[in-house]
Write an enzyme that holds these catalytic residues in place. Structure first.
Site, PDB file in Angstrom:
ATOM      1  N   ASN A 123     -52.797 -14.232 -10.731  1.00 29.99           N
ATOM      2  CA  ASN A 123     -53.358 -12.915 -11.050  1.00 29.99           C
ATOM      3  C   ASN A 123     -52.231 -11.900 -11.245  1.00 29.99           C
ATOM      4  O   ASN A 123     -51.200 -11.942 -10.565  1.00 29.99           O
ATOM      5  CB  ASN A 123     -54.391 -12.449 -10.009  1.00 29.99           C
ATOM      6  CG  ASN A 123     -53.898 -12.412  -8.588  1.00 29.99           C
ATOM      7  OD1 ASN A 123     -53.026 -13.177  -8.213  1.00 29.99           O
ATOM      8  ND2 ASN A 123     -54.447 -11.524  -7.790  1.00 29.99           N
TER       9      ASN A 123
ATOM     10  N   GLU B  50     -52.016  -7.891 -11.453  1.00 34.60           N
ATOM     11  CA  GLU B  50     -52.747  -6.626 -11.303  1.00 34.60           C
ATOM     12  C   GLU B  50     -52.044  -5.520 -12.083  1.00 34.60           C
ATOM     13  O   GLU B  50     -50.932  -5.685 -12.581  1.00 34.60           O
ATOM     14  CB  GLU B  50     -52.880  -6.288  -9.815  1.00 34.60           C
ATOM     15  CG  GLU B  50     -53.691  -7.347  -9.087  1.00 34.60           C
ATOM     16  CD  GLU B  50     -54.029  -6.992  -7.653  1.00 34.60           C
ATOM     17  OE1 GLU B  50     -53.390  -6.109  -7.065  1.00 34.60           O
ATOM     18  OE2 GLU B  50     -54.967  -7.651  -7.128  1.00 34.60           O
TER      19      GLU B  50
ATOM     20  N   CYS C 205     -57.191 -12.071 -13.951  1.00 36.64           N
ATOM     21  CA  CYS C 205     -57.335 -13.068 -12.890  1.00 36.64           C
ATOM     22  C   CYS C 205     -56.451 -14.284 -13.170  1.00 36.64           C
ATOM     23  O   CYS C 205     -56.084 -14.550 -14.328  1.00 36.64           O
ATOM     24  CB  CYS C 205     -58.779 -13.555 -12.800  1.00 36.64           C
ATOM     25  SG  CYS C 205     -59.976 -12.309 -12.315  1.00 36.64           S
TER      26      CYS C 205
ATOM     27  N   GLU D 280     -57.259 -17.410 -13.186  1.00 38.85           N
ATOM     28  CA  GLU D 280     -57.889 -18.426 -14.036  1.00 38.85           C
ATOM     29  C   GLU D 280     -57.712 -18.088 -15.513  1.00 38.85           C
ATOM     30  O   GLU D 280     -57.359 -18.940 -16.334  1.00 38.85           O
ATOM     31  CB  GLU D 280     -59.389 -18.530 -13.722  1.00 38.85           C
ATOM     32  CG  GLU D 280     -59.706 -18.985 -12.308  1.00 38.85           C
ATOM     33  CD  GLU D 280     -59.846 -17.834 -11.321  1.00 38.85           C
ATOM     34  OE1 GLU D 280     -59.096 -16.836 -11.437  1.00 38.85           O
ATOM     35  OE2 GLU D 280     -60.708 -17.931 -10.434  1.00 38.85           O
TER      36      GLU D 280
ATOM     37  N   CYS E 122     -64.212 -14.940 -15.851  1.00 32.29           N
ATOM     38  CA  CYS E 122     -63.422 -16.178 -15.951  1.00 32.29           C
ATOM     39  C   CYS E 122     -64.315 -17.373 -16.236  1.00 32.29           C
ATOM     40  O   CYS E 122     -63.934 -18.274 -16.989  1.00 32.29           O
ATOM     41  CB  CYS E 122     -62.620 -16.403 -14.677  1.00 32.29           C
ATOM     42  SG  CYS E 122     -61.232 -15.256 -14.521  1.00 32.29           S
TER      43      CYS E 122
HETATM   44  N1  THU Z   1     -58.923 -12.690  -8.646  1.00 29.35           N
HETATM   45  C1  THU Z   1     -58.496 -13.806  -9.299  1.00 29.35           C
HETATM   46  O1  THU Z   1     -57.364 -13.859  -9.783  1.00 29.35           O
HETATM   47  N2  THU Z   1     -59.347 -14.845  -9.385  1.00 29.35           N
HETATM   48  C2  THU Z   1     -60.562 -14.930  -8.778  1.00 29.35           C
HETATM   49  O2  THU Z   1     -61.218 -15.961  -8.855  1.00 29.35           O
HETATM   50  C3  THU Z   1     -61.062 -13.785  -8.021  1.00 29.35           C
HETATM   51  C4  THU Z   1     -60.263 -12.545  -8.112  1.00 29.35           C
HETATM   52  C5  THU Z   1     -57.970 -11.588  -8.453  1.00 29.35           C
HETATM   53  C6  THU Z   1     -58.214 -10.351  -9.254  1.00 29.35           C
HETATM   54  C7  THU Z   1     -57.515  -9.308  -8.391  1.00 29.35           C
HETATM   55  O3  THU Z   1     -56.133  -9.287  -8.701  1.00 29.35           O
HETATM   56  C8  THU Z   1     -57.660  -9.826  -6.971  1.00 29.35           C
HETATM   57  O4  THU Z   1     -58.004 -11.190  -7.107  1.00 29.35           O
HETATM   58  C9  THU Z   1     -58.700  -9.116  -6.154  1.00 29.35           C
HETATM   59  O5  THU Z   1     -59.901  -9.072  -6.810  1.00 29.35           O
END
Ligand code: THU
Length: 139
Positions: free
Chosen positions: A46, A48, A57, A59, A93
């Site tokens: 991920n 941000e 995310c 995925e 995702c």
């Molecule tokens: N996030 C993911 O990367 N994958 C997931 O399946 C759930 C959420 C990340 C997005 C964000 O950076 C952090 O988790 C909190 O939501």
């Protein structure tokens, strides 16, 4: 074409890429690995953003990475996050996965603070996203 899925290799790849997550706002680090039809393992974490909404995310990051290397069908996916309550892919995702997979087994693993896998749950994309939207050409 890989017929047997090397789940330990996929788990290790997801755990490893999770260390490179950029998650200064949530502190919630996620790593994802995908197995492609040709047998390649492609990873993503991920990333941000200060605007929050521009966050990607793990995925989708892995899938975007895969398409950049050469688009293929997805055969398997591992998502690594912290326990308790290991993350399952978010709705966006799931829809992006459906673009590149017929059926997709997904394993979610949860790590403790020492990095040990303490949770493991198996899912299937069809169960997580029944009746996924697919754009069909008009007859
Ligand atoms: N996030 C993911 O990367 N994958 C997931 O399946 C759930 C959420 C990340 C997005 C964000 O950076 C952090 O988790 C909190 O939501």
């Amino acid at each position: 074409m890989s017929s047997v899925i090397d789940w330990p290799a996929l788990e290790n790849a997801a755990i490893d890429v999770r260390t490179r997550a950029y998650a200064p706002f949530s502190q919630y680090r996620v790593g994802a690995s995908i197995l492609t039809k040709s047998g390649k393992i492609v990873v993503g974490c991920n990333v941000e953003n200060s605007t929050y909404g521009a966050t990607i995310c793990a995925e989708r990051s892995a899938i975007v990475n895969m398409v950049s290397q050469g688009r293929e069908e997805l055969l398997a996916c591992v998502v690594a996050s912290r326990a308790p309550g290991a993350a399952t892919p978010c709705g966006v995702c799931r829809q992006v996965m459906a673009e590149f997979a017929e059926r997709l087994p997904i394993v979610a693993i949860g790590l403790d603070e020492a990095g040990a896998v303490v949770e493991r749950a198996a899912y299937d994309l069809e169960t997580l996203l029944p009746h996924a939207f697919r754009l069909r050409s008009t007859p």
